[in-house]
Design a protein around this motif. Structure first.
Motif, PDB file in Angstrom:
ATOM      1  N   GLU A   1       0.832  -1.208   0.000  1.00  0.00           N
ATOM      2  CA  GLU A   1       0.000   0.000   0.000  1.00  0.00           C
ATOM      3  C   GLU A   1       0.867   1.259   0.000  1.00  0.00           C
ATOM      4  O   GLU A   1       0.586   2.225  -0.695  1.00  0.00           O
ATOM      5  N   ALA A   2       1.933   1.253   0.777  1.00  0.00           N
ATOM      6  CA  ALA A   2       2.821   2.417   0.835  1.00  0.00           C
ATOM      7  C   ALA A   2       3.447   2.702  -0.526  1.00  0.00           C
ATOM      8  O   ALA A   2       3.490   3.849  -0.975  1.00  0.00           O
ATOM      9  N   PHE A   3       3.903   1.654  -1.200  1.00  0.00           N
ATOM     10  CA  PHE A   3       4.490   1.876  -2.522  1.00  0.00           C
ATOM     11  C   PHE A   3       3.441   2.237  -3.565  1.00  0.00           C
ATOM     12  O   PHE A   3       3.712   2.987  -4.495  1.00  0.00           O
ATOM     13  N   ALA A   4       2.224   1.754  -3.398  1.00  0.00           N
ATOM     14  CA  ALA A   4       1.144   2.146  -4.303  1.00  0.00           C
ATOM     15  C   ALA A   4       0.861   3.636  -4.161  1.00  0.00           C
ATOM     16  O   ALA A   4       0.646   4.336  -5.155  1.00  0.00           O
ATOM     17  N   ASN A   5       0.879   4.127  -2.925  1.00  0.00           N
ATOM     18  CA  ASN A   5       0.671   5.564  -2.700  1.00  0.00           C
ATOM     19  C   ASN A   5       1.792   6.385  -3.304  1.00  0.00           C
ATOM     20  O   ASN A   5       1.546   7.437  -3.926  1.00  0.00           O
ATOM     21  N   LEU A   6       3.039   5.943  -3.149  1.00  0.00           N
ATOM     22  CA  LEU A   6       4.162   6.666  -3.761  1.00  0.00           C
ATOM     23  C   LEU A   6       4.040   6.672  -5.276  1.00  0.00           C
ATOM     24  O   LEU A   6       4.228   7.702  -5.929  1.00  0.00           O
ATOM     25  N   TYR A   7       3.699   5.533  -5.850  1.00  0.00           N
ATOM     26  CA  TYR A   7       3.565   5.445  -7.298  1.00  0.00           C
ATOM     27  C   TYR A   7       2.468   6.383  -7.785  1.00  0.00           C
ATOM     28  O   TYR A   7       2.633   7.094  -8.773  1.00  0.00           O
ATOM     29  N   ARG A   8       1.331   6.405  -7.070  1.00  0.00           N
ATOM     30  CA  ARG A   8       0.222   7.257  -7.466  1.00  0.00           C
ATOM     31  C   ARG A   8       0.655   8.727  -7.445  1.00  0.00           C
ATOM     32  O   ARG A   8       0.339   9.491  -8.354  1.00  0.00           O
ATOM     33  N   GLU A   9       1.407   9.128  -6.416  1.00  0.00           N
ATOM     34  CA  GLU A   9       1.846  10.518  -6.311  1.00  0.00           C
ATOM     35  C   GLU A   9       2.794  10.898  -7.466  1.00  0.00           C
ATOM     36  O   GLU A   9       2.710  11.988  -7.993  1.00  0.00           O
TER      37      GLU A   9
END
Length: 72
Positions: A61-69
């Motif tokens: 989830e943390a990396f998904a948030n970074l990718y989205r940003e």
């Protein structure tokens, strides 16, 4: 406790020997450590996995948030 490193725990021996488990718990306690759980991956799977033990959903989830940003 990570289970993929046999220097920390021998899972096969732990499955077959209560004495080994008691010794492991006592050794950990002597150093102020309480074993609360074992990593959920087998030794073979953990050695090839790129996801760390603990809370894999949170890690992803943390990396998904970074990718989205970065993607926006």
């Amino acid at each position: 406790m990570p289970t993929w490193d046999q220097r920390l725990i021998d899972l096969e021996r732990a499955a077959n020997s209560q004495d080994y488990c008691d010794e492991l718990i006592a050794t950990a306690a002597k150093h102020g450590v309480v074993i609360s759980e074992l990593a959920s991956l087998s030794q073979a799977a953990a050695s090839t996995s790129r996801v760390p033990s603990g809370h894999p959903e949170g890690y992803l989830e943390a990396f998904a948030n970074l990718y989205r940003e970065f993607a926006l």
